[in-house]
Design an enzyme around this catalytic site. Sequence first.
Site, PDB file in Angstrom:
ATOM      1  N   ASP A  66       0.855  -1.194   0.000  1.00 29.94           N
ATOM      2  CA  ASP A  66       0.000   0.000   0.000  1.00 29.94           C
ATOM      3  C   ASP A  66       0.887   1.240   0.000  1.00 29.94           C
ATOM      4  OD1 ASP A  66       0.782  -0.045   2.706  1.00 29.94           O
ATOM      5  OD2 ASP A  66      -1.166   0.660   3.409  1.00 29.94           O
ATOM      6  N   TYR A  68       2.928   4.754   0.781  1.00 26.67           N
ATOM      7  CA  TYR A  68       3.550   5.346   1.960  1.00 26.67           C
ATOM      8  C   TYR A  68       2.519   6.226   2.666  1.00 26.67           C
ATOM      9  CZ  TYR A  68       7.992   3.951  -0.215  1.00 26.67           C
ATOM     10  OH  TYR A  68       9.024   3.246  -0.791  1.00 26.67           O
ATOM     11  N   PHE A  79       6.654   1.759  -4.171  1.00 25.96           N
ATOM     12  CA  PHE A  79       8.029   1.941  -3.700  1.00 25.96           C
ATOM     13  C   PHE A  79       8.615   3.319  -4.014  1.00 25.96           C
ATOM     14  CE2 PHE A  79       7.636  -2.699  -4.016  1.00 25.96           C
ATOM     15  CZ  PHE A  79       8.048  -3.067  -2.746  1.00 25.96           C
ATOM     16  N   HIS A 189      11.198  -9.427   0.834  1.00 28.37           N
ATOM     17  CA  HIS A 189      10.876  -8.005   0.724  1.00 28.37           C
ATOM     18  C   HIS A 189      12.115  -7.164   1.021  1.00 28.37           C
ATOM     19  CE1 HIS A 189       8.850  -4.175   1.534  1.00 28.37           C
ATOM     20  NE2 HIS A 189       7.825  -4.661   0.850  1.00 28.37           N
TER      21      HIS A 189
END
Length: 229
Positions: A66, A68, A79, A189
């Site tokens: 989701d 920031y 990202f 991740h």
Amino acid sequence: MNVQIHPSWKAILKDCFNKQYFNQIITFLKTEKKLGKAIYPQGSLIFNAFNTTPFDKVSVVILGQDPYHGPNQAHGLSFSVQTGIKLPPSLKNIFKEIEADIGIKMPKDNGNLTKWAEQGVLLLNASLTVRAGEPMSHSKFGWADFTDAVIEKISDEKENVVFILWGKFAQEKITLIDATKHFILKAAHPSPFSADKGFFDCKHFSRTNELLMKCGKNPIDWKLPEAES
């Protein structure tokens, strides 16, 4: 919200926009606004990934969770942060891996990944909005149904797309992808909590370009400019 979506996506997703889950999203966002909640990204950037990367140009998908949830960070690309904003830890690790993998020294002051998106990298979050300061706060209000449909559309309508799935959450989407006609790259991740457990040295950036060139597609130029002073 002054939503901006490329016409190619409007055509591909027209059925999705009429689904109950999309009406649920709209109703929920209107309710949040009425309650005075700050939502990221701003309305015009919610569908930025779909405006910057036309459907016909998609050759790579990088799936995030989701947006920031801090001020001025999110701008609709997974990202990525807006120009001039401090790099989040996960993005710093992505940049470290790029340097180790393909030798490109990445900027310390520019985390805006729009250049990737313009080349065909769909930077897709599973949820396209978030409440300020509350990660995953909008994840249960229809977005997952919508973005799952997006992944399925790409899988069904295109061939030889490289899907980059970092972490357990992204890898749960594998069932939506036809692995017989697409490429799937998996790793841990890039978060500081997991990067040492399989993200570093994944070489996904060089591997992506090798796969694209093998299919006669243009490789991605991962290099980003330094932020303008």
